[in-house]
Design a protein around this motif. Sequence first.
Motif, PDB file in Angstrom:
ATOM      1  N   TYR A 183      -0.772  23.176  58.899  1.00  0.00           N
ATOM      2  CA  TYR A 183      -1.410  21.859  58.946  1.00  0.00           C
ATOM      3  C   TYR A 183      -0.347  20.777  58.850  1.00  0.00           C
ATOM      4  N   GLU A 184       0.566  20.946  57.938  1.00  0.00           N
ATOM      5  CA  GLU A 184       1.794  20.162  57.891  1.00  0.00           C
ATOM      6  C   GLU A 184       2.811  20.978  57.110  1.00  0.00           C
ATOM      7  N   LEU A 185       4.064  20.729  57.388  1.00  0.00           N
ATOM      8  CA  LEU A 185       5.136  21.430  56.694  1.00  0.00           C
ATOM      9  C   LEU A 185       6.299  20.473  56.558  1.00  0.00           C
ATOM     10  N   GLY A 186       6.737  20.239  55.337  1.00  0.00           N
ATOM     11  CA  GLY A 186       7.842  19.317  55.191  1.00  0.00           C
ATOM     12  C   GLY A 186       8.322  19.166  53.767  1.00  0.00           C
ATOM     13  N   THR A 187       9.372  18.403  53.620  1.00  0.00           N
ATOM     14  CA  THR A 187       9.949  18.127  52.319  1.00  0.00           C
ATOM     15  C   THR A 187      10.828  16.889  52.403  1.00  0.00           C
ATOM     16  N   ALA A 188      10.905  16.174  51.302  1.00  0.00           N
ATOM     17  CA  ALA A 188      11.871  15.077  51.134  1.00  0.00           C
ATOM     18  C   ALA A 188      12.795  15.488  49.998  1.00  0.00           C
ATOM     19  N   TRP A 189      14.102  15.301  50.171  1.00  0.00           N
ATOM     20  CA  TRP A 189      15.043  15.807  49.186  1.00  0.00           C
ATOM     21  C   TRP A 189      16.300  14.927  49.139  1.00  0.00           C
ATOM     22  N   ARG A 190      17.075  15.134  48.106  1.00  0.00           N
ATOM     23  CA  ARG A 190      18.387  14.504  47.977  1.00  0.00           C
ATOM     24  C   ARG A 190      19.235  15.341  47.036  1.00  0.00           C
ATOM     25  N   THR A 191      20.532  15.223  47.165  1.00  0.00           N
ATOM     26  CA  THR A 191      21.427  15.943  46.262  1.00  0.00           C
ATOM     27  C   THR A 191      21.416  15.286  44.886  1.00  0.00           C
ATOM     28  N   VAL A 192      21.763  16.065  43.864  1.00  0.00           N
ATOM     29  CA  VAL A 192      21.859  15.532  42.505  1.00  0.00           C
ATOM     30  C   VAL A 192      23.105  14.650  42.392  1.00  0.00           C
ATOM     31  N   LYS A 193      23.202  13.910  41.307  1.00  0.00           N
ATOM     32  CA  LYS A 193      24.217  12.867  41.173  1.00  0.00           C
ATOM     33  C   LYS A 193      25.647  13.385  41.214  1.00  0.00           C
ATOM     34  N   ASP A 194      25.874  14.607  40.782  1.00  0.00           N
ATOM     35  CA  ASP A 194      27.238  15.123  40.726  1.00  0.00           C
ATOM     36  C   ASP A 194      27.809  15.501  42.086  1.00  0.00           C
ATOM     37  N   LEU A 195      26.976  15.511  43.111  1.00  0.00           N
ATOM     38  CA  LEU A 195      27.411  15.887  44.454  1.00  0.00           C
ATOM     39  C   LEU A 195      27.515  14.663  45.363  1.00  0.00           C
ATOM     40  N   PRO A 196      28.255  14.772  46.476  1.00  0.00           N
ATOM     41  CA  PRO A 196      28.207  13.708  47.490  1.00  0.00           C
ATOM     42  C   PRO A 196      26.759  13.454  47.896  1.00  0.00           C
ATOM     43  N   ASP A 197      26.442  12.208  48.121  1.00  0.00           N
ATOM     44  CA  ASP A 197      25.058  11.822  48.400  1.00  0.00           C
ATOM     45  C   ASP A 197      24.627  12.298  49.784  1.00  0.00           C
ATOM     46  N   VAL A 198      23.617  13.149  49.807  1.00  0.00           N
ATOM     47  CA  VAL A 198      23.002  13.598  51.051  1.00  0.00           C
ATOM     48  C   VAL A 198      21.494  13.523  50.859  1.00  0.00           C
ATOM     49  N   ARG A 199      20.802  12.975  51.850  1.00  0.00           N
ATOM     50  CA  ARG A 199      19.352  12.839  51.762  1.00  0.00           C
ATOM     51  C   ARG A 199      18.709  13.279  53.066  1.00  0.00           C
ATOM     52  N   GLY A 200      17.455  13.667  52.961  1.00  0.00           N
ATOM     53  CA  GLY A 200      16.755  14.066  54.165  1.00  0.00           C
ATOM     54  C   GLY A 200      15.267  14.187  53.955  1.00  0.00           C
ATOM     55  N   GLU A 201      14.568  14.260  55.057  1.00  0.00           N
ATOM     56  CA  GLU A 201      13.124  14.478  55.027  1.00  0.00           C
ATOM     57  C   GLU A 201      12.656  14.905  56.405  1.00  0.00           C
ATOM     58  N   PHE A 202      11.699  15.797  56.429  1.00  0.00           N
ATOM     59  CA  PHE A 202      10.970  16.083  57.652  1.00  0.00           C
ATOM     60  C   PHE A 202       9.537  16.384  57.278  1.00  0.00           C
ATOM     61  N   LEU A 242      16.043  24.442  60.463  1.00  0.00           N
ATOM     62  CA  LEU A 242      16.400  25.483  59.502  1.00  0.00           C
ATOM     63  C   LEU A 242      17.795  25.238  58.926  1.00  0.00           C
ATOM     64  N   LEU A 243      18.665  24.620  59.720  1.00  0.00           N
ATOM     65  CA  LEU A 243      20.016  24.309  59.268  1.00  0.00           C
ATOM     66  C   LEU A 243      20.082  22.988  58.521  1.00  0.00           C
ATOM     67  N   THR A 244      19.538  21.947  59.116  1.00  0.00           N
ATOM     68  CA  THR A 244      19.717  20.593  58.575  1.00  0.00           C
ATOM     69  C   THR A 244      18.766  20.259  57.446  1.00  0.00           C
ATOM     70  N   LYS A 245      17.637  20.962  57.353  1.00  0.00           N
ATOM     71  CA  LYS A 245      16.591  20.653  56.376  1.00  0.00           C
ATOM     72  C   LYS A 245      16.080  19.216  56.531  1.00  0.00           C
ATOM     73  N   GLY A 246      16.319  18.620  57.697  1.00  0.00           N
ATOM     74  CA  GLY A 246      15.869  17.246  57.913  1.00  0.00           C
ATOM     75  C   GLY A 246      16.832  16.194  57.423  1.00  0.00           C
ATOM     76  N   ALA A 247      18.108  16.510  57.243  1.00  0.00           N
ATOM     77  CA  ALA A 247      19.092  15.516  56.805  1.00  0.00           C
ATOM     78  C   ALA A 247      19.015  14.291  57.712  1.00  0.00           C
ATOM     79  N   TYR A 248      18.945  13.108  57.115  1.00  0.00           N
ATOM     80  CA  TYR A 248      18.771  11.890  57.906  1.00  0.00           C
ATOM     81  C   TYR A 248      19.858  11.769  58.976  1.00  0.00           C
ATOM     82  N   GLY A 249      19.415  11.498  60.194  1.00  0.00           N
ATOM     83  CA  GLY A 249      20.326  11.273  61.302  1.00  0.00           C
ATOM     84  C   GLY A 249      20.700  12.510  62.085  1.00  0.00           C
ATOM     85  N   TRP A 250      20.198  13.687  61.692  1.00  0.00           N
ATOM     86  CA  TRP A 250      20.644  14.901  62.384  1.00  0.00           C
ATOM     87  C   TRP A 250      20.267  14.890  63.857  1.00  0.00           C
ATOM     88  N   GLN A 251      19.199  14.206  64.199  1.00  0.00           N
ATOM     89  CA  GLN A 251      18.771  14.188  65.597  1.00  0.00           C
ATOM     90  C   GLN A 251      19.817  13.538  66.502  1.00  0.00           C
TER      91      GLN A 251
END
Length: 232
Positions: A66-85, A176-185
């Motif tokens: 019906y829908e499949l997705g997630t919004a996520w971000r790395t924790v503070k100790d890591l370089p900032d990476v965010r994504g959603e699909f 499957l690789l990017t997990k929806g990282a912003y800008g991957w398209q």
Amino acid sequence: MSSLTRNEQLHLDSIKEIEMCHLLEYQCSGTDLERPLSSIFPEEYDESWEGVRFSENMLDCYLRFYELGTAWRTVKDLPDVRGEFNLINFHDALQVSDPGTGRGKTDFHREFLSQLCPIDRTPKSGAGIQTYIRMQANVEELELWYSDIADIEQPPHPPGFIKLEIGYCEYLETLLLTKGAYGWQYLFADISLSRQDFSENANNLKNMLLIFPELFPDRDYSSLRTRLEARL
């Protein structure tokens, strides 16, 4: 839940990879099943889509969720990476009046916009990112078009949209690789990420390719790294 296809199981496993990674903060969507793509006929939703057909590849790789997705971000100790699909079942996507024809300034623009149906979006973050499938009759593979708030344009099509160099199945495979990282398209579009206004997307992708091989060591990111290098 009824028996899953191989591809459906791969995408559920990908979601679980995010859920099990203690270095990511996330929100995930539900995974109830909807009707299969083989039972969806575009002309029943819009008579102008008479003659639009889904390829055998699409029928094989399609996800019934019906829908499949997630919004996520790395924790503070890591370089900032965010994504959603957020993948939308076609039964619902074909009923959505988005983007609509209001943004069209010419007959061609309005016809083009009327052919677009959203298949992936970012509702949790409100980032304004959408991927559309173009409902054209008598084509071998339906096109994918990407839209966000950036200054993108591919004349003679209306501003705000750019064609992707991949089809629906490869789109799902790359998720499957990017997990929806912003800008991957943009890695699959004819565009340069060296522009100043794309610096945030470029940094997000650089950081993704820096840390994802460590977070998900069973996945191969070499092809995405090559694509990013070609666009910087």
